[in-house]
Scaffold this motif. Structure first.
Motif, PDB file in Angstrom:
ATOM      1  N   LEU A 129       0.795  -1.224   0.000  1.00 50.23           N
ATOM      2  CA  LEU A 129       0.000   0.000   0.000  1.00 50.23           C
ATOM      3  C   LEU A 129       0.828   1.274   0.000  1.00 50.23           C
ATOM      4  O   LEU A 129       0.352   2.333  -0.405  1.00 50.23           O
ATOM      5  CB  LEU A 129      -0.920   0.019   1.233  1.00 50.23           C
TER       6      LEU A 129
ATOM      7  N   VAL B 108      -7.177   3.148   7.949  1.00 50.70           N
ATOM      8  CA  VAL B 108      -6.099   4.131   8.066  1.00 50.70           C
ATOM      9  C   VAL B 108      -6.527   5.142   9.115  1.00 50.70           C
ATOM     10  O   VAL B 108      -7.572   5.790   8.967  1.00 50.70           O
ATOM     11  CB  VAL B 108      -5.818   4.834   6.724  1.00 50.70           C
TER      12      VAL B 108
ATOM     13  N   ILE C  93       0.551   6.705   0.635  1.00 53.93           N
ATOM     14  CA  ILE C  93      -0.286   5.554   0.315  1.00 53.93           C
ATOM     15  C   ILE C  93      -0.754   5.698  -1.129  1.00 53.93           C
ATOM     16  O   ILE C  93      -1.111   6.795  -1.572  1.00 53.93           O
ATOM     17  CB  ILE C  93      -1.498   5.491   1.265  1.00 53.93           C
TER      18      ILE C  93
ATOM     19  N   ILE D 296      -7.100   1.856  -0.547  1.00 53.79           N
ATOM     20  CA  ILE D 296      -7.624   1.431   0.750  1.00 53.79           C
ATOM     21  C   ILE D 296      -9.068   0.952   0.597  1.00 53.79           C
ATOM     22  O   ILE D 296     -10.002   1.745   0.479  1.00 53.79           O
ATOM     23  CB  ILE D 296      -7.544   2.568   1.791  1.00 53.79           C
TER      24      ILE D 296
ATOM     25  N   VAL E 154     -10.829   5.194   5.825  1.00 52.68           N
ATOM     26  CA  VAL E 154      -9.811   6.210   6.095  1.00 52.68           C
ATOM     27  C   VAL E 154     -10.447   7.158   7.102  1.00 52.68           C
ATOM     28  O   VAL E 154     -11.437   7.842   6.816  1.00 52.68           O
ATOM     29  CB  VAL E 154      -9.374   6.945   4.820  1.00 52.68           C
TER      30      VAL E 154
ATOM     31  N   THR F 270      -6.983   8.288  -1.296  1.00 51.80           N
ATOM     32  CA  THR F 270      -6.467   6.953  -0.982  1.00 51.80           C
ATOM     33  C   THR F 270      -7.568   5.892  -0.930  1.00 51.80           C
ATOM     34  O   THR F 270      -7.286   4.699  -0.944  1.00 51.80           O
ATOM     35  CB  THR F 270      -5.720   6.942   0.375  1.00 51.80           C
TER      36      THR F 270
END
Length: 200
Positions: free
Chosen positions: A18, A111, A167, A172, A176, A198
């Motif tokens: 990632l 995240v 990232i 993702i 997040v 992301t």
């Protein structure tokens, strides 16, 4: 104890899938890696354009300059006031009003942008998150974060600015999360766009 050392001061191979150069969003190549128990203790991450970022005590460092006074003060605050005792308030306000319950975090990749003391990362992990990546600019990553995340192996800590997260874009497949941090960045709009970028 060796096991505790590995769990708290090592980067997981999962993060390599990632993590990207924060400036160009291009892949990073692992260089001079030192492994212990299959986890990365030290080495560096090198981009195609030559940008190089060290891994120190298992933490990739994307901060080249000394902390600003405000960032340093936040780090001091996290290290001094461990907000781990605020879990009840977190559950009753943030979680209940935003996600419904902690069941939402189960099996998710999360995240934690601007993770501070690491307490919310800890609570995500306790709630069954699959893997959590804590992004934090301050030096709290070297102290209270390690203490709070002791015993967890499905977590990575990255020292960086959240307005330029290291990232890959659209990578993702999970959450997040940025709680009570974004207003402290130089540009809320830039940071929001960077974090949103992301999300898969």
């Amino acid at each position: 104890m060796l096991l505790e050392y590995l769990l708290n001061e090592a980067m997981t191979p999962f993060l390599l899938t990632l993590i990207a150069d924060p400036q160009t969003k291009t892949p990073l190549k692992l260089k001079n890696a030192v492994y212990d128990g299959g986890l990365i203790v030290s080495g560096s991450l090198v981009a195609e354009n030559g940008n190089e970022y060290p891994i120190v005590n298992g933490i990739p460092l994307f901060v080249k300059n000394k902390d600003s006074a405000s960032v340093e003060s936040f780090g001091d605050e996290w290290n001094f006031f461990n907000f781990i005792d605020f879990k009840v308030q977190w559950l009753n306000h943030t979680v209940k009003n935003t996600f419904g319950s902690t069941d939402y975090f189960k099996d998710k990749i999360i995240v934690d942008a601007g993770g501070g003391s690491g307490c919310q990362t800890k609570w995500f992990l306790e709630s069954g998150a699959k893997h959590v990546i804590l992004l934090e600019l301050s030096h709290s990553v070297n102290d209270v974060v390690k203490k709070n995340l002791a015993g967890f192996s499905n977590v990575d800590v990255v020292q960086c600015s959240i307005d330029q997260p290291p990232i890959f874009n659209a990578s993702i497949e999970g959450i997040v999360y940025c709680h009570n941090v974004i207003q402290h960045t130089p540009s809320v709009e830039k940071t929001a766009a960077a974090l949103w970028g992301t999300v898969a």
